[in-house]
Write a protein that holds these residues in place. Structure first.
Motif, PDB file in Angstrom:
ATOM      1  N   ALA A 292       0.700  -1.276   0.012  1.00 18.00           N
ATOM      2  CA  ALA A 292       0.219  -0.117  -0.013  1.00 18.00           C
ATOM      3  C   ALA A 292       0.857   1.300  -0.121  1.00 18.00           C
ATOM      4  CB  ALA A 292      -1.150   0.076   1.276  1.00 18.00           C
ATOM      5  N   ILE A 293       1.980   1.304   0.864  1.00 12.87           N
ATOM      6  CA  ILE A 293       2.747   2.430   0.660  1.00 12.87           C
ATOM      7  C   ILE A 293       3.547   2.624  -0.349  1.00 12.87           C
ATOM      8  CG2 ILE A 293       4.733   3.407   2.132  1.00 12.87           C
ATOM      9  CD1 ILE A 293       3.682   2.342   4.733  1.00 12.87           C
ATOM     10  N   SER A 294       3.931   1.398  -1.049  1.00 12.62           N
ATOM     11  CA  SER A 294       4.689   1.794  -2.277  1.00 12.62           C
ATOM     12  C   SER A 294       3.894   2.205  -3.418  1.00 12.62           C
ATOM     13  CB  SER A 294       5.104   0.215  -2.751  1.00 12.62           C
ATOM     14  OG  SER A 294       3.878  -0.659  -3.129  1.00 12.62           O
ATOM     15  N   LYS A 295       2.475   2.263  -3.203  1.00 11.11           N
ATOM     16  CA  LYS A 295       1.536   3.005  -4.200  1.00 11.11           C
ATOM     17  C   LYS A 295       2.161   4.356  -4.504  1.00 11.11           C
ATOM     18  CE  LYS A 295      -2.791   2.638  -6.052  1.00 11.11           C
ATOM     19  NZ  LYS A 295      -2.466   2.108  -7.397  1.00 11.11           N
ATOM     20  N   MET A 296       2.716   5.175  -3.194  1.00 17.62           N
ATOM     21  CA  MET A 296       3.083   6.536  -3.256  1.00 17.62           C
ATOM     22  C   MET A 296       4.270   6.641  -3.787  1.00 17.62           C
ATOM     23  SD  MET A 296       0.207   7.041  -1.778  1.00 17.62           S
ATOM     24  CE  MET A 296       0.462   8.869  -2.106  1.00 17.62           C
ATOM     25  N   ILE A 297       5.000   5.859  -4.389  1.00 15.60           N
ATOM     26  CA  ILE A 297       6.438   5.892  -5.010  1.00 15.60           C
ATOM     27  C   ILE A 297       6.196   6.500  -6.318  1.00 15.60           C
ATOM     28  CG2 ILE A 297       8.459   4.845  -6.126  1.00 15.60           C
ATOM     29  CD1 ILE A 297       8.319   2.592  -3.548  1.00 15.60           C
ATOM     30  N   ASP A 298       7.192   7.778  -6.762  1.00 16.55           N
ATOM     31  CA  ASP A 298       7.130   8.192  -8.049  1.00 16.55           C
ATOM     32  C   ASP A 298       7.314   7.266  -9.063  1.00 16.55           C
ATOM     33  OD1 ASP A 298       8.058   9.895 -10.273  1.00 16.55           O
ATOM     34  OD2 ASP A 298       7.836  11.686  -8.837  1.00 16.55           O
ATOM     35  N   PRO A 299       6.386   7.454  -9.956  1.00 14.11           N
ATOM     36  CA  PRO A 299       6.478   6.464 -11.117  1.00 14.11           C
ATOM     37  C   PRO A 299       7.845   6.509 -12.024  1.00 14.11           C
ATOM     38  CG  PRO A 299       4.496   7.526 -11.365  1.00 14.11           C
ATOM     39  CD  PRO A 299       5.195   8.143 -10.124  1.00 14.11           C
ATOM     40  N   GLY A 300       8.671   7.572 -11.873  1.00 10.79           N
ATOM     41  CA  GLY A 300       9.969   7.620 -12.414  1.00 10.79           C
ATOM     42  C   GLY A 300      11.088   7.146 -11.746  1.00 10.79           C
ATOM     43  N   GLU A 301      10.755   6.480 -10.520  1.00 11.30           N
ATOM     44  CA  GLU A 301      12.005   5.856  -9.662  1.00 11.30           C
ATOM     45  C   GLU A 301      12.160   4.678 -10.031  1.00 11.30           C
ATOM     46  OE1 GLU A 301      11.632   6.746  -5.677  1.00 11.30           O
ATOM     47  OE2 GLU A 301      10.790   8.885  -6.052  1.00 11.30           O
ATOM     48  N   ILE A 306      13.698  -7.206  -3.056  1.00 11.90           N
ATOM     49  CA  ILE A 306      14.455  -8.483  -2.707  1.00 11.90           C
ATOM     50  C   ILE A 306      13.657  -9.528  -1.867  1.00 11.90           C
ATOM     51  CG2 ILE A 306      16.643  -9.347  -1.958  1.00 11.90           C
ATOM     52  CD1 ILE A 306      17.834  -6.613  -2.862  1.00 11.90           C
ATOM     53  N   GLU A 307      13.323 -10.607  -2.096  1.00 13.98           N
ATOM     54  CA  GLU A 307      12.685 -11.680  -1.181  1.00 13.98           C
ATOM     55  C   GLU A 307      13.052 -12.866  -1.408  1.00 13.98           C
ATOM     56  OE1 GLU A 307       8.107 -10.432  -1.569  1.00 13.98           O
ATOM     57  OE2 GLU A 307       9.318  -9.778  -3.517  1.00 13.98           O
ATOM     58  N   ASP A 308      12.939 -13.677  -0.520  1.00 11.36           N
ATOM     59  CA  ASP A 308      13.193 -15.288  -0.317  1.00 11.36           C
ATOM     60  C   ASP A 308      12.199 -15.792  -1.421  1.00 11.36           C
ATOM     61  OD1 ASP A 308      15.035 -15.953   1.337  1.00 11.36           O
ATOM     62  OD2 ASP A 308      14.096 -15.701   3.060  1.00 11.36           O
ATOM     63  N   ALA A 309      10.651 -15.539  -1.398  1.00 15.91           N
ATOM     64  CA  ALA A 309       9.784 -16.174  -2.288  1.00 15.91           C
ATOM     65  C   ALA A 309       8.947 -14.682  -2.560  1.00 15.91           C
ATOM     66  CB  ALA A 309       8.900 -17.062  -1.712  1.00 15.91           C
ATOM     67  N   ALA A 310       9.109 -14.401  -3.848  1.00 15.62           N
ATOM     68  CA  ALA A 310       8.639 -13.034  -4.320  1.00 15.62           C
ATOM     69  C   ALA A 310       6.993 -13.180  -4.158  1.00 15.62           C
ATOM     70  CB  ALA A 310       8.781 -12.920  -5.736  1.00 15.62           C
ATOM     71  N   GLU A 311       6.699 -12.024  -3.313  1.00 11.21           N
ATOM     72  CA  GLU A 311       5.138 -11.853  -2.896  1.00 11.21           C
ATOM     73  C   GLU A 311       4.658 -10.341  -3.274  1.00 11.21           C
ATOM     74  OE1 GLU A 311       4.533 -12.284   1.663  1.00 11.21           O
ATOM     75  OE2 GLU A 311       6.308 -13.443   1.114  1.00 11.21           O
ATOM     76  N   LEU A 312       5.812  -9.398  -3.008  1.00  9.01           N
ATOM     77  CA  LEU A 312       5.421  -8.265  -3.254  1.00  9.01           C
ATOM     78  C   LEU A 312       4.674  -7.930  -4.717  1.00  9.01           C
ATOM     79  CD1 LEU A 312       8.374  -6.567  -1.385  1.00  9.01           C
ATOM     80  CD2 LEU A 312       6.095  -6.258  -0.630  1.00  9.01           C
ATOM     81  N   ARG A 313       3.842  -6.924  -4.878  1.00  8.53           N
ATOM     82  CA  ARG A 313       3.308  -6.572  -6.019  1.00  8.53           C
ATOM     83  C   ARG A 313       2.908  -5.108  -6.054  1.00  8.53           C
ATOM     84  NH1 ARG A 313      -1.749 -10.463  -6.603  1.00  8.53           N
ATOM     85  NH2 ARG A 313      -1.987 -10.120  -4.568  1.00  8.53           N
ATOM     86  N   LEU A 314       4.177  -4.436  -6.611  1.00  6.83           N
ATOM     87  CA  LEU A 314       4.185  -3.063  -6.624  1.00  6.83           C
ATOM     88  C   LEU A 314       3.474  -2.686  -7.768  1.00  6.83           C
ATOM     89  CD1 LEU A 314       6.256  -3.502  -4.503  1.00  6.83           C
ATOM     90  CD2 LEU A 314       7.664  -1.726  -5.418  1.00  6.83           C
ATOM     91  N   GLN A 315       2.768  -1.434  -7.909  1.00  7.76           N
ATOM     92  CA  GLN A 315       2.266  -0.885  -9.054  1.00  7.76           C
ATOM     93  C   GLN A 315       2.977   0.039  -9.983  1.00  7.76           C
ATOM     94  OE1 GLN A 315      -0.435  -0.866  -5.911  1.00  7.76           O
ATOM     95  NE2 GLN A 315      -0.243  -2.948  -6.461  1.00  7.76           N
ATOM     96  N   GLN A 316       4.216  -0.180  -9.644  1.00  6.27           N
ATOM     97  CA  GLN A 316       5.032   0.963 -10.577  1.00  6.27           C
ATOM     98  C   GLN A 316       5.530   0.612 -11.587  1.00  6.27           C
ATOM     99  OE1 GLN A 316       5.018   3.778  -8.646  1.00  6.27           O
ATOM    100  NE2 GLN A 316       3.851   2.637  -7.343  1.00  6.27           N
ATOM    101  N   PRO A 317       5.666   1.250 -12.561  1.00  7.59           N
ATOM    102  CA  PRO A 317       6.280   0.652 -13.975  1.00  7.59           C
ATOM    103  C   PRO A 317       7.645   0.445 -14.052  1.00  7.59           C
ATOM    104  CG  PRO A 317       6.041   3.357 -14.054  1.00  7.59           C
ATOM    105  CD  PRO A 317       5.460   2.796 -12.666  1.00  7.59           C
ATOM    106  N   HIS A 318       8.481   0.973 -13.301  1.00  7.99           N
ATOM    107  CA  HIS A 318      10.004   0.614 -13.233  1.00  7.99           C
ATOM    108  C   HIS A 318      10.341   0.063 -12.035  1.00  7.99           C
ATOM    109  CE1 HIS A 318      14.173   2.132 -14.674  1.00  7.99           C
ATOM    110  NE2 HIS A 318      14.006   0.864 -14.542  1.00  7.99           N
ATOM    111  N   TRP A 319       9.765  -1.402 -11.994  1.00  5.94           N
ATOM    112  CA  TRP A 319       9.997  -2.217 -10.788  1.00  5.94           C
ATOM    113  C   TRP A 319      10.642  -3.438 -11.349  1.00  5.94           C
ATOM    114  CZ3 TRP A 319       5.844  -6.090  -9.652  1.00  5.94           C
ATOM    115  CH2 TRP A 319       6.269  -6.993  -8.558  1.00  5.94           C
TER     116      TRP A 319
END
Length: 496
Positions: A292-301, A306-319
């Motif tokens: 939820a907090i990652s949604k506030m990241i600037d799309p230009g960043e 980094i995870e053991d088992a990928a579970e984060l799902r960010l909505q940023q274009p450059h991820w």
């Protein structure tokens, strides 16, 4: 207030003090010298204010509760379909090429199965109506291409956790409460095959030589598998499902997980590149909060996770998500979180987000936070913001890095801006209980100040916890950082 959080335990101020042996009347009879009433009298007692059973009554109920209600058989329509499946499946496999079936989608396989299933049912002299036949086809397709009995649980949007404790017992979590599911596997071999099917899709393995495995499903759900000899009741599978619709800070505020002011402050913290540590227990909502907090990241960043088992799902274009790798059969080729953090520093990231820190990678995360990667975030397991900082110190000290404790504490104080504490309360609700700022050092102690706090007030008759989100009314120390992005005034208003 009692230890269980209820007010007005056993009748308020009229209760005799312990050590004063007074004769008691129970059902009209005087029991001379008996200091405590019989259990039956306590069980029947209620809180005179709320009318709910009092604390001792609930304790007696807990003692009397049976621990044997751990299996729930499927009944009725479901039971009959599964019974027919056991008869049809062996004959069906004789007529189907498994390799060819594996190349088809579930819909295509169901179409191919339809006439064959009809022939097998005719041989077995079983007559099914249209609804039963469709249900049978679905169960058979799930068995061959899907995850068998788990498919119906994964399809239920109300279920957030699935816990398989061997072939005969499966629990699910709905709305924060655990309940038994009417799902069973044929035997241990059947359950083990499904576990292998899950982990093999992400290039992992599970067997007696490596009985532990972390994996993920196609929809991003996190899976942990542990098999015998470590699991004594058979193969155990734990699945943490994630909502198909991303949860935002506004949705959390509307749902009662935080106040509107807290949501505003956390939005500004995410947008103004605060270094954030999210602390909490298992299943408290740390990953959801991070998403939820990652949604506030600037799309230009440029963001690396980094995870053991990928579970984060960010909505940023450059991820760019990165995932660790376990060692192979020869014990070589392992890539740890620490290796990925070191490599990430060479990949020109704007922010580095760690799914969870557990050990020496904490030092590398702190190094990333104070070497030009502001806005980095991570999660860790802890009971309070103060304990979270102490755990970070301990994790660095347990590694092979020989650094004095004061130097570690100073680096934490310089790196971390905000600690967000999330908890799953006993009524199943998930709430943000503390938002704490890290100010700096005073001697050898890390100094913090609390911006927001959730205070327990009472409990309703149906067990729901009632509380209040309070702002401490303090001027935030991180106001200067928010000022650089033009958010100083709304941030100050939110905190006061």
């Amino acid at each position: 207030m009692s230890a269980f959080g209820r007010r007005g335990g056993l009748g308020g101020g009229n209760r005799p003090s312990f050590g004063v042996a007074k004769p008691m009347q129970v059902n009209g009879a005087i029991h001379g010298g008996e200091q405590f009433p019989p259990v039956e009298a306590v069980v029947a007692s209620v809180d005179p204010i709320t009318g709910n059973p009092d604390a001792m009554s609930r304790l007696a109920d807990r003692v009397a509760a049976s621990g044997e209600a751990g299996s729930l058989k499927a009944e009725g329509f479901e039971a009959s379909v599964h019974k027919i499946k056991e008869q049809v499946l062996p004959r069906l496999l004789e007529r189907v090429d498994p390799e060819a079936a594996a190349t088809l989608t579930k819909e295509e396989l169901a179409e191919e199965f339809r006439p064959i299933v009809g022939e097998v049912l005719a041989e077995l002299k079983i007559t099914l109506n249209r609804r039963e036949q469709f249900a049978l086809e679905k169960v058979l397709v799930d068995e061959l291409l899907g995850l068998g009995p788990l498919e119906e649980l994964l399809a239920d949007p109300l279920i957030s956790d699935i816990m398989v404790n061997g072939p005969d017992q499966t629990y699910v979590e709905r709305k924060g409460k655990l309940e038994l599911a009417a799902v069973q596997f044929r035997d241990e071999e059947h359950l083990f095959q499904i576990a292998q099917r899950i982990v093999s899709k992400v290039g992992r393995r599970v067997d007696q030589t490596s009985p532990l495995a972390d994996a993920r499903l196609a929809d991003g759900s996190r899976v942990n598998v542990i098999v015998p000899p470590l699991s004594l009741r058979g193969t155990a599978i734990s699945i943490r499902k994630f909502s198909a619709k991303p949860i935002t800070l506004d949705m959390m505020a509307k749902g009662g997980s935080m106040s509107e002011k807290m949501a505003t402050a956390l939005k500004i913290a995410g947008a103004c590149r605060f270094n954030i540590v999210i602390s909490g227990g298992t299943g408290s909502g740390k990953t959801t909060m991070l998403n939820a907090i990652s949604k506030m990241i600037d799309p230009g960043e440029r963001v690396l996770t980094i995870e053991d088992a990928a579970e984060l799902r960010l909505q940023q274009p450059h991820w760019l998500p990165l995932e660790t790798r376990p060692a192979n059969l020869e014990g070589q080729g392992e890539i740890s979180i620490r290796d990925l953090v070191k490599n990430a520093l060479r990949m020109r990231p704007d922010r580095i987000i760690l799914g969870e820190i557990r050990g020496s990678e904490c030092f590398d995360m702190l190094a990333a936070m104070n070497t030009g990667h502001d806005g980095s975030m991570c999660t860790l397991h802890s009971n309070s913001p103060r304990e979270a900082l102490a755990r970070m110190e301990n994790m660095v000290m347990m590694s092979d890095i020989k650094v004095p404790k004061e130097a570690i504490s100073r680096q934490i104080a310089d790196s971390v801006d905000l600690v967000i504490q999330v908890k799953r309360l006993r009524d199943g609700s998930r709430r943000v209980t503390n938002v704490t700022e890290v100010i700096g050092m005073e001697g050898s102690v890390i100094v913090t100040q609390e911006l927001f706090k959730f205070e327990y007030l009472d409990e309703t008759a149906d067990g729901k916890i009632v509380g209040e989100y309070r702002s401490m009314g303090l001027r935030p120390y991180t106001l200067d950082k928010a000022k650089q992005f033009g958010f100083d005034q709304p941030y100050l208003e939110a905190c006061l």
